[in-house]
Design an enzyme around this catalytic site. Structure first.
Site, PDB file in Angstrom:
ATOM      1  N   GLY A  69       0.814  -1.217   0.000  1.00  0.00           N
ATOM      2  CA  GLY A  69       0.000   0.000   0.000  1.00  0.00           C
ATOM      3  C   GLY A  69       0.847   1.266   0.000  1.00  0.00           C
ATOM      4  O   GLY A  69       0.537   2.232  -0.706  1.00  0.00           O
ATOM      5  N   THR A  70       1.922   1.261   0.754  1.00  0.00           N
ATOM      6  CA  THR A  70       2.787   2.444   0.821  1.00  0.00           C
ATOM      7  C   THR A  70       3.354   2.747  -0.565  1.00  0.00           C
ATOM      8  O   THR A  70       3.370   3.906  -1.007  1.00  0.00           O
ATOM      9  CB  THR A  70       3.952   2.185   1.810  1.00  0.00           C
ATOM     10  N   GLN A 179      -7.582   0.588   3.888  1.00  0.00           N
ATOM     11  CA  GLN A 179      -8.428   0.101   4.984  1.00  0.00           C
ATOM     12  C   GLN A 179      -9.886  -0.049   4.554  1.00  0.00           C
ATOM     13  O   GLN A 179     -10.737  -0.396   5.382  1.00  0.00           O
ATOM     14  CB  GLN A 179      -8.359   1.067   6.182  1.00  0.00           C
ATOM     15  N   SER A 199      -3.659  -2.680  -0.305  1.00  0.00           N
ATOM     16  CA  SER A 199      -2.610  -3.528   0.274  1.00  0.00           C
ATOM     17  C   SER A 199      -3.149  -4.932   0.532  1.00  0.00           C
ATOM     18  O   SER A 199      -4.317  -5.092   0.908  1.00  0.00           O
ATOM     19  CB  SER A 199      -2.159  -2.894   1.594  1.00  0.00           C
ATOM     20  N   GLY A 200      -2.288  -5.939   0.350  1.00  0.00           N
ATOM     21  CA  GLY A 200      -2.723  -7.324   0.527  1.00  0.00           C
ATOM     22  C   GLY A 200      -2.956  -7.744   1.964  1.00  0.00           C
ATOM     23  O   GLY A 200      -3.902  -8.472   2.272  1.00  0.00           O
ATOM     24  N   THR A 237      10.696  -8.006 -11.357  1.00  0.00           N
ATOM     25  CA  THR A 237      10.021  -9.282 -11.610  1.00  0.00           C
ATOM     26  C   THR A 237       8.802  -9.414 -10.703  1.00  0.00           C
ATOM     27  O   THR A 237       8.890  -9.143  -9.507  1.00  0.00           O
ATOM     28  CB  THR A 237      11.004 -10.446 -11.359  1.00  0.00           C
ATOM     29  N   CYS A 325       6.062   5.652  20.798  1.00  0.00           N
ATOM     30  CA  CYS A 325       7.176   6.155  21.589  1.00  0.00           C
ATOM     31  C   CYS A 325       8.337   6.480  20.646  1.00  0.00           C
ATOM     32  O   CYS A 325       8.875   5.601  19.996  1.00  0.00           O
ATOM     33  CB  CYS A 325       7.597   5.091  22.581  1.00  0.00           C
TER      34      CYS A 325
HETATM   35  C1  LIG Z   1      -4.422   3.553   5.390  1.00  0.00           C
HETATM   36  C2  LIG Z   1      -3.159   2.824   5.094  1.00  0.00           C
HETATM   37  N1  LIG Z   1      -2.447   3.159   4.016  1.00  0.00           N
HETATM   38  C3  LIG Z   1      -1.311   2.527   3.701  1.00  0.00           C
HETATM   39  C4  LIG Z   1      -0.833   1.505   4.475  1.00  0.00           C
HETATM   40  C5  LIG Z   1       0.456   0.841   4.089  1.00  0.00           C
HETATM   41  O1  LIG Z   1       0.250  -0.381   3.466  1.00  0.00           O
HETATM   42  P1  LIG Z   1       1.490  -1.428   3.421  1.00  0.00           P
HETATM   43  O2  LIG Z   1       1.673  -1.918   4.810  1.00  0.00           O
HETATM   44  O3  LIG Z   1       1.038  -2.486   2.471  1.00  0.00           O
HETATM   45  O4  LIG Z   1       2.651  -0.671   2.880  1.00  0.00           O
HETATM   46  C6  LIG Z   1      -1.525   1.121   5.626  1.00  0.00           C
HETATM   47  C7  LIG Z   1      -0.985   0.071   6.520  1.00  0.00           C
HETATM   48  O5  LIG Z   1      -0.756   0.286   7.674  1.00  0.00           O
HETATM   49  C8  LIG Z   1      -2.722   1.794   5.948  1.00  0.00           C
HETATM   50  O6  LIG Z   1      -3.435   1.478   7.024  1.00  0.00           O
END
Ligand SMILES: Cc1ncc(COP(=O)(O)O)c(C=O)c1O
Length: 381
Positions: A69-70, A179, A199-200, A237, A325
């Site tokens: 996802g990031t 989410q 994200s998976g 790949t 923290c």
């Molecule tokens: C809203 C949101 N965006 C992006 C991410 C990141 O996804 P990933 O862990 O697959 O990089 C998360 C995961 O914590 C998330 O909750």
């Protein structure tokens, strides 16, 4: 242990794991190879693309597989901003975005873009009219998450997109929907968004795989360069076991969403009822409406999140706190601060996120242990 942290990650579904194992075993081919091993792997990738596209209301050609996802957030923001820089260098992101979006925006800020942070309402909503008021002629992209990862609030992306595009029809709308999948029905075409991240591992799939939706015709520059995979937008790949798993997990998530929500909604109502009885001064973060069924985010006055987490862990409960923290000091969650929670209160936050495997027994066990945990946490603070 009672796992109440499904917004952090989810267990891999058994059928998803079985499918992955096939591509970790005999079907190990590289989808770029022309021989039969390669063709089998390519087929698995394209089946996954179809499944994924169907689950989120797009066509397969609009799905680019990524390493999570990031990475999908990075590709959407940096890729589109760079490609469209000739039209304008102004972006808008909401104040409570995930760091995948916020930090991509700040990176662009350091490279000549102007970034406006759109405030979030106390309820956890982004007001479409307020957002549209920030859009101007050089605004190339707006990013608002579909579901917030900490407080679970759901935005009406259709309304947000309509408001943004009526202010400037050329502005692209990106949504971090990581989410959202599996928690609400998703229809990206109906919402009229241009870019979206998934994200998976939040939907019963593996970690390190995700997808970026790029609406047909939307110009995006690659962030990762190399062999030109995924139409040149994500070289490297392909992670065949992960992608096959993601496709199946998305299909199951979309199919089960209504049934799961009904079950989790009832469970959360019991949890909320119990928590408010046990902690009469508890503060519920974000509106209880427009919120995913499994999420409950609270602040317990006079406590610290880290202490609560440790006590809960010792008692057999896995959950999260918004505060982290960092360098010896407790940093309250930027999400809770964005919705106006006072700093001190925000430090005592807890997020319970129920999921597919959660049971009434998990909730009952938590409610039985909570009075003693809160008493001890208040003593420490
Ligand atoms: C809203 C949101 N965006 C992006 C991410 C990141 O996804 P990933 O862990 O697959 O990089 C998360 C995961 O914590 C998330 O909750």
């Amino acid at each position: 242990m009672h796992y109440l942290d499904h917004a952090a990650t989810t267990p891999v579904l058994p059928e998803v794991k079985d499918l992955m194992l096939a591509y970790l075993g005999d079907d190990f081919g590289n989808p770029s190879s022309v021989h039969s091993f390669g063709r089998k792997a390519r087929e698995a990738v394209e089946v996954a693309r179809e499944r994924f596209a169907q689950a989120v209301g797009t066509s397969p050609a609009e799905i680019i597989f990524t390493g999570g996802g990031t990475e999908a957030d990075n590709l959407a923001l940096k890729g589109a901003a760079e490609k469209l820089a000739g039209n304008g260098r102004h972006l808008i992101v909401s104040a409570f975005e995930h760091h995948g979006v916020l930090d991509s925006a700040h990176y662009l800020e350091r490279h000549g873009f102007e970034v406006t942070i759109c405030p979030v309402e106390r309820s956890g909503h982004v007001d479409p009219a307020r957002l549209a008021g920030l859009v101007r002629s050089g605004t190339t992209l707006v990013s608002v998450m579909t579901v917030n990862n900490e407080i679970g609030t759901i935005q009406d992306l259709g309304m947000i997109s309509a408001a943004v595009k009526s202010a400037n029809p050329h502005t692209l709308v990106h949504t971090d929907a990581v989410q959202a999948l599996g928690n609400i029905p998703i229809d990206l075409h109906a919402w009229n968004v241009d870019l979206a991240a998934f994200s998976g591992h939040k939907i019963g799939g593996p970690k390190g795989v995700g997808a970026c939706f790029i609406r047909a015709g939307v110009p995006v520059e690659a962030v990762i360069h190399g062999g030109g995979h995924e139409k040149g937008l994500r070289s490297g790949t392909l992670n065949v076991p992960g992608i096959a798993a993601l496709g199946l997990a998305a299909e199951v998530a979309a199919k089960e969403v209504y049934e799961k929500n009904e079950r989790l909604g009832a469970m959360k109502a019991r949890l909320l009822d119990g928590v408010t009885r046990i902690v009469p001064d508890v503060v519920i973060n974000g509106s209880l409406e427009d919120r995913v069924a499994g999420n409950l985010n609270i602040c317990i006055p006079g406590t610290e999140g880290e202490t609560l987490l440790l006590l809960l862990d010792q008692a057999g409960f896995a959950c999260s706190s918004g505060s982290a923290c960092q360098s010896g000091a407790l940093d309250p969650s930027h999400v809770l601060l964005a919705i106006g929670t006072p700093r001190e209160l925000a430090q005592g936050s807890l997020r319970f996120s129920l999921g597919r495997a959660s049971t009434d027994e998990d909730v009952d066990a938590l409610l039985a242990s909570l009075p003693e945990i809160v008493r001890r946490a208040r003593k420490v603070a």
